[in-house]
Design a protein around this motif. Structure first.
Motif, mmCIF file in Angstrom:
data_model
loop_
_atom_site.group_PDB
_atom_site.id
_atom_site.type_symbol
_atom_site.label_atom_id
_atom_site.label_comp_id
_atom_site.label_asym_id
_atom_site.label_seq_id
_atom_site.Cartn_x
_atom_site.Cartn_y
_atom_site.Cartn_z
ATOM 1 N N ALA A 97 70.754 41.388 43.904
ATOM 2 C CA ALA A 97 69.503 42.147 43.816
ATOM 3 C C ALA A 97 69.281 42.686 42.405
ATOM 4 C CB ALA A 97 69.522 43.293 44.826
ATOM 5 N N ALA A 98 70.361 43.124 41.752
ATOM 6 C CA ALA A 98 70.232 43.644 40.393
ATOM 7 C C ALA A 98 69.843 42.547 39.413
ATOM 8 C CB ALA A 98 71.539 44.304 39.964
ATOM 9 N N VAL A 99 70.470 41.374 39.540
ATOM 10 C CA VAL A 99 70.114 40.246 38.668
ATOM 11 C C VAL A 99 68.664 39.847 38.900
ATOM 12 C CG1 VAL A 99 70.609 37.831 38.148
ATOM 13 C CG2 VAL A 99 72.497 39.423 38.497
ATOM 14 N N SER A 100 68.249 39.780 40.171
ATOM 15 C CA SER A 100 66.863 39.422 40.490
ATOM 16 C C SER A 100 65.885 40.432 39.884
ATOM 17 C CB SER A 100 66.672 39.354 42.004
ATOM 18 O OG SER A 100 67.469 38.334 42.564
ATOM 19 N N ARG A 101 66.254 41.695 39.931
ATOM 20 C CA ARG A 101 65.372 42.722 39.363
ATOM 21 C C ARG A 101 65.141 42.490 37.881
ATOM 22 N NH1 ARG A 101 66.752 49.224 39.081
ATOM 23 N NH2 ARG A 101 64.824 49.872 38.031
ATOM 24 N N LEU A 102 66.193 42.124 37.150
ATOM 25 C CA LEU A 102 66.050 41.883 35.716
ATOM 26 C C LEU A 102 65.246 40.621 35.441
ATOM 27 C CD1 LEU A 102 69.605 42.840 34.402
ATOM 28 C CD2 LEU A 102 67.518 44.206 34.372
ATOM 29 N N LEU A 103 65.441 39.603 36.272
ATOM 30 C CA LEU A 103 64.672 38.370 36.093
ATOM 31 C C LEU A 103 63.183 38.594 36.365
ATOM 32 C CD1 LEU A 103 67.088 35.790 37.777
ATOM 33 C CD2 LEU A 103 66.629 36.058 35.337
#
Length: 407
Positions: free
Chosen positions: A33-39
């Motif tokens: 979820a954190a990686v997706s948020r940055l993307l």
């Protein structure tokens, strides 16, 4: 931009939401979820990167850091620097033996020991049982404890706590998780409660976080109450018990693997012997939750096996210690109540397992979109739950579990 886990060492530079996104260890959905948020948010990602570079340029200058390190080494050589907080003289007859189990997680142990040294207001001794930690945590345990047990491997929660009990000399024993911080006046109040309830076998404080919401609170309360027998037992985060009584009860059952199940077993032994578990809301213990369990790859399978051991023992004719102060007729009656309660628990878990299996089949059939949606909701729920009043958290939890059993 940086996404990392809260492993302790990163806290010097990884500030959640400012220089990085920090997620719990071994929480793959939170990491995703954190990686997706940055993307999805390029401006936010760029801001994290810029803040991180500024922090490195400002605070991690090579020359300044090496100078600081040299100062630390000079202090160690001069004998002026010591990792654990200073000890008080250990009394010949402690009122309380604080027993804590550690398995790595050095930062948690340091915070726990510091809270013990600062906030324990009765004569006490600190017994640390290290369950096969790496050398840093094991050496800290040796230096910080009044009495220490160093196990070469992880012998599990029950065995470790029994080892600590064997080393204890106090009239009362406080069995503690190391991912806790004890507040001021904790010992005086819990011992006072134990003394004023002569039938008490266990006294528990309120805690800020636990899977079982029986004694979860956001703030201290005023009530001191006896918990109903054979109700949902409080998790073994901090248990204060008269040492002689807990020994007569057989202490912690070592048949349970690593951890889980032994706390419910101990509570059932208490209630079978017509003894009480008392909940003192005046003491609120800060608790991280699953600080050690999160390191186990097979936690759900482990819990399932221990749950089966508990249910087989208490629905059948498993041996239960008999305390001399208990009336034999009451013991026999309580044993039957325990058997009935365990039977209802068995039915509940069987129904829940079937529902979990249906959900897994549903998601396998309908793809991962719904799974990702629930993962995001579950991630958010885990973070807001500790901050809700116990009643509201319980009500929302029941609704959430209809959608996602993990809630």
């Amino acid at each position: 931009p940086l996404v990392t886990t809260d492993n302790g060492g990163c806290r010097e530079y990884a500030i959640d939401g400012e220089t990085a996104l920090v997620v719990p260890p071994r929480d793959a959905p939170a990491m995703a979820a954190a990686v997706s948020r940055l993307l999805d948010d390029g401006q936010f990602a760029a801001r994290l990167s810029a803040n991180g570079l500024d922090l490195v340029d400002r605070d991690f200058d090579w020359e300044r850091r090496t100078d600081q390190f040299a100062e630390v080494l000079d202090g160690v050589c001069a004998g002026s620097v010591s990792a654990p907080p200073p000890r008080c003289p250990v009394p010949a007859e402690p009122e309380v033996s604080v027993v804590v189990l550690a398995w790595d997680n050095l930062v948690y142990s340091q915070m726990f020991v510091d809270s013990v040294r600062r906030n324990t207001d009765v004569p006490y001794e600190l017994v640390i049982v290290d369950n096969g930690s790496a050398w840093e945590a094991a050496n800290y345990a040796r230096a910080a404890a009044d009495r220490v047990v160093l196990n070469p491997t992880n012998l599990g929660f029950a065995r470790g706590m029994n080892q600590g009990l064997a080393q204890s000399r106090g009239r009362y024993v406080a069995f503690c998780n190391n991912d806790t911080e004890l507040p001021p006046l904790w010992a005086r109040r819990l011992v006072e409660t134990a003394r004023s309830h002569p039938n008490a076998a266990i006294v528990v404080p309120a805690v800020t976080n636990a899977r079982n919401l029986v004694n979860v609170r956001a703030a201290p309360g005023n009530a001191v109450e006896v918990l109903p027998p054979f109700s949902a037992p409080p998790a073994a985060i901090v248990y204060v018990a008269p040492a002689d009584r807990i020994r007569e009860l057989g202490a912690w059952e070592e048949e349970y693997e690593v951890a889980s199940g032994e706390d419910v077993d101990l509570c059932f032994k208490v209630w079978s012997n017509d003894l009480d578990i008392v909940y003192d809301q005046r003491v609120l213990v800060q608790h991280v939750g699953k600080g050690s369990a999160s390191r186990l790859d097979n936690w759900p399978e482990l819990w399932a096996r221990n749950r089966r051991r508990f249910l087989d023992k208490w629905t059948g004719n498993g041996e239960v210690p008999f305390v001399s102060t208990c009336d034999p007729a009451r013991f026999a009656r309580n044993r039957e109540i325990a058997r009935a309660a365990a039977g209802w628990m068995d039915r509940y878990f069987t129904a829940r397992d079937r529902e979990d299996a249906r959900n897994r089949r549903f998601f396998a059939k309908n793809g991962m979109l719904r799974r990702r949606t629930l993962d995001g909701a579950h991630w958010g729920w885990r973070r807001i739950r500790p901050h809700l009043p116990a009643g509201l958290a319980s009500r929302f939890g029941r609704v959430a579990r209809r959608v996602d059993p993990r809630a």
